[in-house]
Design an enzyme around this catalytic site. Structure first.
Site, PDB file in Angstrom:
ATOM      1  N   GLN A 191       0.910  -1.304   0.216  1.00 35.02           N
ATOM      2  CA  GLN A 191       0.129   0.096   0.010  1.00 35.02           C
ATOM      3  C   GLN A 191       1.032   1.307  -0.027  1.00 35.02           C
ATOM      4  O   GLN A 191       0.521   2.525  -0.240  1.00 35.02           O
ATOM      5  CB  GLN A 191      -0.906   0.129   1.205  1.00 35.02           C
ATOM      6  CG  GLN A 191      -1.796  -1.070   1.319  1.00 35.02           C
ATOM      7  CD  GLN A 191      -2.715  -1.219   2.609  1.00 35.02           C
ATOM      8  OE1 GLN A 191      -2.775  -2.231   3.185  1.00 35.02           O
ATOM      9  NE2 GLN A 191      -3.094  -0.127   3.134  1.00 35.02           N
ATOM     10  N   ARG A 304      -5.284   6.825  16.850  1.00 31.89           N
ATOM     11  CA  ARG A 304      -6.432   6.784  16.419  1.00 31.89           C
ATOM     12  C   ARG A 304      -7.604   6.153  17.329  1.00 31.89           C
ATOM     13  O   ARG A 304      -8.752   6.542  17.462  1.00 31.89           O
ATOM     14  CB  ARG A 304      -6.512   6.297  14.979  1.00 31.89           C
ATOM     15  CG  ARG A 304      -7.918   6.753  13.968  1.00 31.89           C
ATOM     16  CD  ARG A 304      -7.788   6.060  12.747  1.00 31.89           C
ATOM     17  NE  ARG A 304      -7.337   6.957  11.938  1.00 31.89           N
ATOM     18  CZ  ARG A 304      -8.168   7.939  11.247  1.00 31.89           C
ATOM     19  NH1 ARG A 304      -9.375   8.296  11.688  1.00 31.89           N
ATOM     20  NH2 ARG A 304      -7.567   8.690  10.211  1.00 31.89           N
ATOM     21  N   PHE A 338      -8.046   1.454  11.718  1.00 35.46           N
ATOM     22  CA  PHE A 338      -6.731   1.693  12.186  1.00 35.46           C
ATOM     23  C   PHE A 338      -6.748   2.051  13.862  1.00 35.46           C
ATOM     24  O   PHE A 338      -6.314   3.301  14.134  1.00 35.46           O
ATOM     25  CB  PHE A 338      -6.227   3.194  11.493  1.00 35.46           C
ATOM     26  CG  PHE A 338      -4.929   3.436  11.398  1.00 35.46           C
ATOM     27  CD1 PHE A 338      -3.919   2.640  10.772  1.00 35.46           C
ATOM     28  CD2 PHE A 338      -4.328   4.419  12.072  1.00 35.46           C
ATOM     29  CE1 PHE A 338      -2.607   2.869  10.791  1.00 35.46           C
ATOM     30  CE2 PHE A 338      -3.229   4.905  11.931  1.00 35.46           C
ATOM     31  CZ  PHE A 338      -2.046   3.948  11.508  1.00 35.46           C
ATOM     32  N   THR A 433      -3.916  11.107  10.637  1.00 36.53           N
ATOM     33  CA  THR A 433      -3.929  12.030  11.845  1.00 36.53           C
ATOM     34  C   THR A 433      -2.315  12.772  11.813  1.00 36.53           C
ATOM     35  O   THR A 433      -2.566  13.774  12.710  1.00 36.53           O
ATOM     36  CB  THR A 433      -4.271  11.160  13.107  1.00 36.53           C
ATOM     37  OG1 THR A 433      -3.197  10.086  13.241  1.00 36.53           O
ATOM     38  CG2 THR A 433      -5.786  10.574  13.285  1.00 36.53           C
ATOM     39  N   GLU A 706     -13.037   2.750   5.391  1.00 33.85           N
ATOM     40  CA  GLU A 706     -13.047   2.102   6.660  1.00 33.85           C
ATOM     41  C   GLU A 706     -14.255   2.299   7.433  1.00 33.85           C
ATOM     42  O   GLU A 706     -14.602   1.358   8.249  1.00 33.85           O
ATOM     43  CB  GLU A 706     -11.959   2.693   7.381  1.00 33.85           C
ATOM     44  CG  GLU A 706     -10.555   2.362   6.992  1.00 33.85           C
ATOM     45  CD  GLU A 706      -9.447   3.130   7.519  1.00 33.85           C
ATOM     46  OE1 GLU A 706      -9.294   4.476   6.911  1.00 33.85           O
ATOM     47  OE2 GLU A 706      -8.546   2.836   8.349  1.00 33.85           O
TER      48      GLU A 706
HETATM   49  N1  MTE Z   1     -11.409  -2.678   0.128  1.00 32.58           N
HETATM   50  C1  MTE Z   1     -10.656  -3.751  -0.705  1.00 32.58           C
HETATM   51  N2  MTE Z   1     -11.633  -4.398  -1.574  1.00 32.58           N
HETATM   52  N3  MTE Z   1      -9.610  -4.147  -0.115  1.00 32.58           N
HETATM   53  C2  MTE Z   1      -8.737  -3.527   0.638  1.00 32.58           C
HETATM   54  O1  MTE Z   1      -7.770  -3.951   0.826  1.00 32.58           O
HETATM   55  N4  MTE Z   1      -8.713  -1.755   2.116  1.00 32.58           N
HETATM   56  C3  MTE Z   1      -9.480  -0.848   3.139  1.00 32.58           C
HETATM   57  C4  MTE Z   1     -10.512  -0.059   2.205  1.00 32.58           C
HETATM   58  N5  MTE Z   1     -11.229  -0.817   1.577  1.00 32.58           N
HETATM   59  C5  MTE Z   1      -9.262  -2.435   1.153  1.00 32.58           C
HETATM   60  C6  MTE Z   1     -10.690  -1.851   0.956  1.00 32.58           C
HETATM   61  C7  MTE Z   1      -8.473   0.068   3.835  1.00 32.58           C
HETATM   62  S1  MTE Z   1      -7.820  -0.474   5.292  1.00 32.58           S
HETATM   63  C8  MTE Z   1      -8.519   1.276   3.435  1.00 32.58           C
HETATM   64  S2  MTE Z   1      -7.495   2.255   4.340  1.00 32.58           S
HETATM   65  C9  MTE Z   1      -9.132   1.733   2.156  1.00 32.58           C
HETATM   66  O2  MTE Z   1      -9.883   1.037   1.489  1.00 32.58           O
HETATM   67  C10 MTE Z   1      -7.990   2.431   1.518  1.00 32.58           C
HETATM   68  O3  MTE Z   1      -8.265   2.874   0.155  1.00 32.58           O
HETATM   69  P1  MTE Z   1      -8.969   4.517   0.116  1.00 32.58           P
HETATM   70  O4  MTE Z   1      -8.250   5.292   0.825  1.00 32.58           O
HETATM   71  O5  MTE Z   1      -8.981   4.323  -1.391  1.00 32.58           O
HETATM   72  O6  MTE Z   1     -10.337   4.127   0.419  1.00 32.58           O
HETATM   73  N1  HPA Z   2      -4.587   6.014   9.187  1.00 31.49           N
HETATM   74  C1  HPA Z   2      -4.213   5.123   8.382  1.00 31.49           C
HETATM   75  N2  HPA Z   2      -2.836   5.158   8.292  1.00 31.49           N
HETATM   76  C2  HPA Z   2      -2.063   6.029   9.024  1.00 31.49           C
HETATM   77  C3  HPA Z   2      -2.515   7.139   9.646  1.00 31.49           C
HETATM   78  C4  HPA Z   2      -4.114   6.917   9.799  1.00 31.49           C
HETATM   79  O1  HPA Z   2      -4.571   7.987  10.425  1.00 31.49           O
HETATM   80  N3  HPA Z   2      -1.468   7.771  10.214  1.00 31.49           N
HETATM   81  C5  HPA Z   2      -0.461   7.099   9.775  1.00 31.49           C
HETATM   82  N4  HPA Z   2      -0.801   6.021   8.902  1.00 31.49           N
HETATM   83 MO1  MOS Z   3      -6.226   1.427   5.934  1.00 33.48          MO
HETATM   84  S1  MOS Z   3      -5.973   0.335   7.921  1.00 33.48           S
HETATM   85  O1  MOS Z   3      -5.665   3.165   6.664  1.00 33.48           O
HETATM   86  O2  MOS Z   3      -4.783   0.736   5.332  1.00 33.48           O
END
Ligand code: MTE
Ligand code: HPA
Ligand code: MOS
Length: 756
Positions: A191, A304, A338, A433, A706
């Site tokens: 990621q 968080r 998180f 954060t 999330e």
């Molecule tokens: N959805 C899918 N299909 N696969 C993933 O790994 N990760 C989640 C969420 N949805 C995830 C997911 C997590 S932990 C986060 S932080 C967000 O997707 C990150 O992507 P975004 O910032 O584009 O929402």
């Molecule tokens: N969310 C997810 N990942 C992170 C954050 C947060 O707030 N801060 C640092 N890594």
């Molecule tokens: Mo999502 S736990 O912020 O990768």
């Protein structure tokens, strides 16, 4: 609009790490990891492995050219154990061989001489020993000490939330290819391309401009690859550096489960004080985070947890203290939410506890205390709240009282099957954060055939971020989505990226893309103004690949315009930067405005529990969710459904089990159950919250990755309510609520206050 990956996914043509064609001469790495959780490492015997078939080299800590260190926030994590081992599964040596099979066979021949030390697995024990990752963190609002004195009711208790295995379908892995003049190209299932780049540079001693990291897509990350993809990339890089050949390592499922960290388990103490009218006047919470053996992302996860410790409620007096406790488990890490879900579970438990003692429905206390516009969160930010609107709109549509009444009527005539219902409001802050992380860049090229290439730091992991970014470009340029191509995240095109995390990837990278496209468009508009003889560039718009003048379609096509612009030497490329405005946080005072906005929502969860067998079904999750204004309802609804199921899994059936020696017992899919199609809710209903508020989200379409996971917490309380409808008991606030635990609560003696 469908996810742009759906065709290639369904046809099996999408490219993941393991699908990358390998270069001739590629070697395979395999790790030998610690068989015990804690001990002094005296010697490593690699002789038999080195002479094993097909083995090119065995690498231990002393061989590294750079630093033996991959701790991103705190330098407390060696890549390979040297003097001590800190968890079972800690990498000790790397075997490099000409085939995967040879590498794995050879790794089994390594032996180590370790003097065992006492392992610690319980965060409370670690805290008592003073073994903390960082000094305790605290949030304070008002004056709890005095407030408790004025409360009509005060309740105290403990909760335990367990960990959660990420179980991304694609395991961790990397492929490192040496490039000329000592450089390195790394393909990684990460990621955080930049996080991998930094870690690789540290262990190889290379400079960042010598290392290119490329990420096509992930088969899921869920936070597990925000930081913990680094180790495998480093292992491949070190091996490639020392052998001067490409090296690949894709972990087997059981290696992945054993060697990587998970969601942080927490042990918590709460004290809640209410007035006669059920207003929560004071809340005190102490959170013990089980960080595992090194920091990894534990400090920001801990933060968080504090940010979300009052969930959707306004509590005027709050003292929240959090300890990040070092234990001999694999370093725990980011996992969807998180740390937020862990904090929310505690206050929901406190409310359920109070409701039980006061003989009211928890929903009454929840409803009375929802945060309103202008109310202050314990961290100083003032709420722009849709807690009440999401509750009211959800309740109007789905009718909690009616659902509760149906459950009560069912329960009155059913002896062993009992229904339970619970409300679960959620409030989740959007932004990293850590304020400096809230920035992103986008590189957009318009080619002379009119097609558009977009590169950002966003990593596609199934959440649909590429689809949203393509929509942004298509929207700004007025082009069909097929004319846009999103290229893999690559550190040569986009530097210094924040990981795709915090649900903020579409906002940050989407806004950077919007800025880049708008910059190109404004230059092209000048040309169009001349070509279609418009009064000014403001009269020009673009739709469906055509130029419009004052709203009227002209004969000028996008493609011809682009070519003409190029001939006039207009710049058709842009690299734009976006940084979220207006956010800040100061840990000196523990106050600030850390979030661009909050996402609100309310879910109603209904379950049926078989109180003879302990089994249960989730009948429905009905939620009113704050999308802002969704730019892609099919992607967003998918995120909500997936998040809910993952949240329910965490609360109910997914049980991470370490024994007291720190050995993972739930180390395979036969012993670790995730929800399958048979255990998902029978119904998930999603009602979009109606609101006309503006926000800082891309196209007003709020982050969705999330927040929905936390609706799943409602399943725990719904099961608890069903169990209590069967017998007078007071189930402990101890997750997951597995069928076994249902039975133990009904028929055993496990209760919070000793009664049954
Ligand atoms: N959805 C899918 N299909 N696969 C993933 O790994 N990760 C989640 C969420 N949805 C995830 C997911 C997590 S932990 C986060 S932080 C967000 O997707 C990150 O992507 P975004 O910032 O584009 O929402
Ligand atoms: N969310 C997810 N990942 C992170 C954050 C947060 O707030 N801060 C640092 N890594
Ligand atoms: Mo999502 S736990 O912020 O990768």
């Amino acid at each position: 609009m469908k996810n742009i990956d759906s065709n290639s996914h369904v046809r099996g043509e999408s490219v993941y790490l393991d699908d990358i064609p390998l270069i001739q001469g590629t070697l395979y790495a395999c790790v030998f990891d610690s068989p015990i959780a804690h001990g002094k490492l005296h010697s490593i015997n690699v002789r038999d492995a080195e002479t094993s078939d097909g083995v090119i080299r065995v690498i231990t800590a002393k061989d590294l050219i750079g630093e033996n260190q991959i701790g991103g926030i705190i330098p407390d994590e060696p890549l390979l154990a040297d003097a001590e081992v800190h968890f079972q599964g800690m990498p000790i040596a790397i075997v490099v061989a000409i085939s995967e099979d040879f590498a794995r066979k050879a790794a089994k021949k390594i032996t180590v001489d370790i003097d065992p030390l006492e392992p610690v697995t319980d965060p409370r024990v670690a805290a008592a020993n003073g073994d903390l990752i960082v000094p305790p963190k605290k949030f304070k609002l008002g004056d709890t000490e005095n407030a408790f004195k004025t409360c009509a009711h005060v309740f105290q208790g403990k909760t335990e939330t367990n960990g959660q295995e990420h179980l991304y379908i694609e395991t961790q892995g990397a492929y490192a290819v040496p490039t000329e003049n000592g450089g390195m190209k790394i393909y990684s299932s990460t990621q955080g391309p930049t996080a991998v780049q930094r870690a690789v540079c540290r262990v190889t001693g290379l400079a960042m401009h010598q290392v290119e990291v490329d990420v096509q897509r992930l088969g899921g990350g869920f936070g597990g690859k925000e930081d913990q993809a680094n180790a495998w990339a480093c292992i491949c890089a070190v091996a490639a550096q020392l052998t001067k050949r490409p090296v690949k390592y894709a972990l087997h499922r059981m290696e992945d489960m054993r060697m990587t960290g998970k969601r942080h388990p927490y042990s918590s103490d709460y004290k809640i004080g209410l007035a006669k009218d059920l207003k929560i006047l004071a809340y005190e919470v102490t959170l013990y985070q089980n960080a595992g053996a090194s920091a990894d992302l534990s400090p920001p996860v801990l933060e968080r947890t504090l940010f979300h410790c009052t969930n959707s409620y306004h509590v005027p007096n709050v003292t929240a203290t959090a300890y990040s406790c070092r234990t001999n488990l694999p370093p725990n890490t980011a996992f969807r939410g998180f740390g937020g879900p862990q904090g929310m579970f505690v206050i929901e438990s406190a409310i359920a506890h109070a409701a039980e003692k006061l003989g009211v429905s928890a929903s009454e206390i929840q409803r009375k205390n929802l945060i309103d516009d202008g109310d202050e969160f314990p961290y100083g930010q003032k709420a722009e709240s849709d807690a009440v609107t999401s509750w009211v709109q959800g309740d109007e549509k789905y009718n909690f009282a009616k659902l509760q009444k149906e459950a009560d009527e069912f329960n009155a005539s059913s002896r062993y099957l009992k229904k339970g219902v619970a409300m679960m409001p959620v409030c989740f802050g959007i932004s990293f954060t850590k304020t400096p992380m809230n920035q992103a860049r986008s590189l957009v090229h318009v080619y002379t055939d009119g097609s558009v290439a977009v590169s950002t730091g966003a990593v596609e992991m199934g959440q649909g971020v590429n689809t949203k970014i393509a929509q942004v470009a298509a929207n700004v340029f007025g082009l069909p989505i097929e004319r846009i191509r999103i290229h893999p995240a690559n550190t040569l095109r986009i530097a210094n990226t924040s990981p795709t995390a915090a649900s903020a990837a579409a906002d940050l990278n989407g806004k950077a893309t919007q800025l880049a496209c708008e910059a190109i468009l404004s230059r092209i508009k000048e040309v169009a103004t001349e070509l279609v003889e418009a009064g000014s560039p403001e009269d020009i718009t673009f739709t469906d690949g055509f130029v419009f003048r004052s709203g009227e379609k002209t004969g000028l096509e996008w493609q011809s315009l682009v070519l003409e612009s190029h001939l006039r030497r207009v710049n058709l490329s842009e690299h734009a930067h976006y940084a979220t405005p207006g956010i800040n946080f100061d840990w000196e005072t523990a106050k600030g405005h850390p979030f661009a906005y909050h996402v609100y929502g309310t879910a109603i969860v209904g379950v049926t529990v078989d109180c003879l067998r302990g089994r249960y079904e989730i009948d429905y999750v009905k939620c009113c969710h704050d999308f802002g204004s969704s730019m892609n309802t099919s992607v967003d609804n998918g995120q909500i459904e997936g998040g809910i199921v993952q949240g329910i899994g965490w609360m109910t059936m997914e049980e991470v089990v370490y024994d007291t020696d720190g050995k993972l017992r739930s180390s395979a899919l036969s012993t670790y159950k995730v929800p399958d199609i048979y255990s998902v809710p029978k119904e998930i209903a999603i009602l979009p919250l109606e609101t006309d508020r503006q926000n800082l989200a891309i196209f007003n379409s709020k982050a969705v990755g999330e927040p929905p996971l936390m609706y799943g917490i409602g399943a725990y309380f719904a099961i608890r309510n069903a169990v209590r409808a069967f017998t007078y008991c007071s189930p402990d606030f101890n997750t997951p609520f597995t069928p076994e635990r249902v039975l133990m609560n009904i028929y055993g003696t496990q209760t919070t206050d000793g009664h049954r």
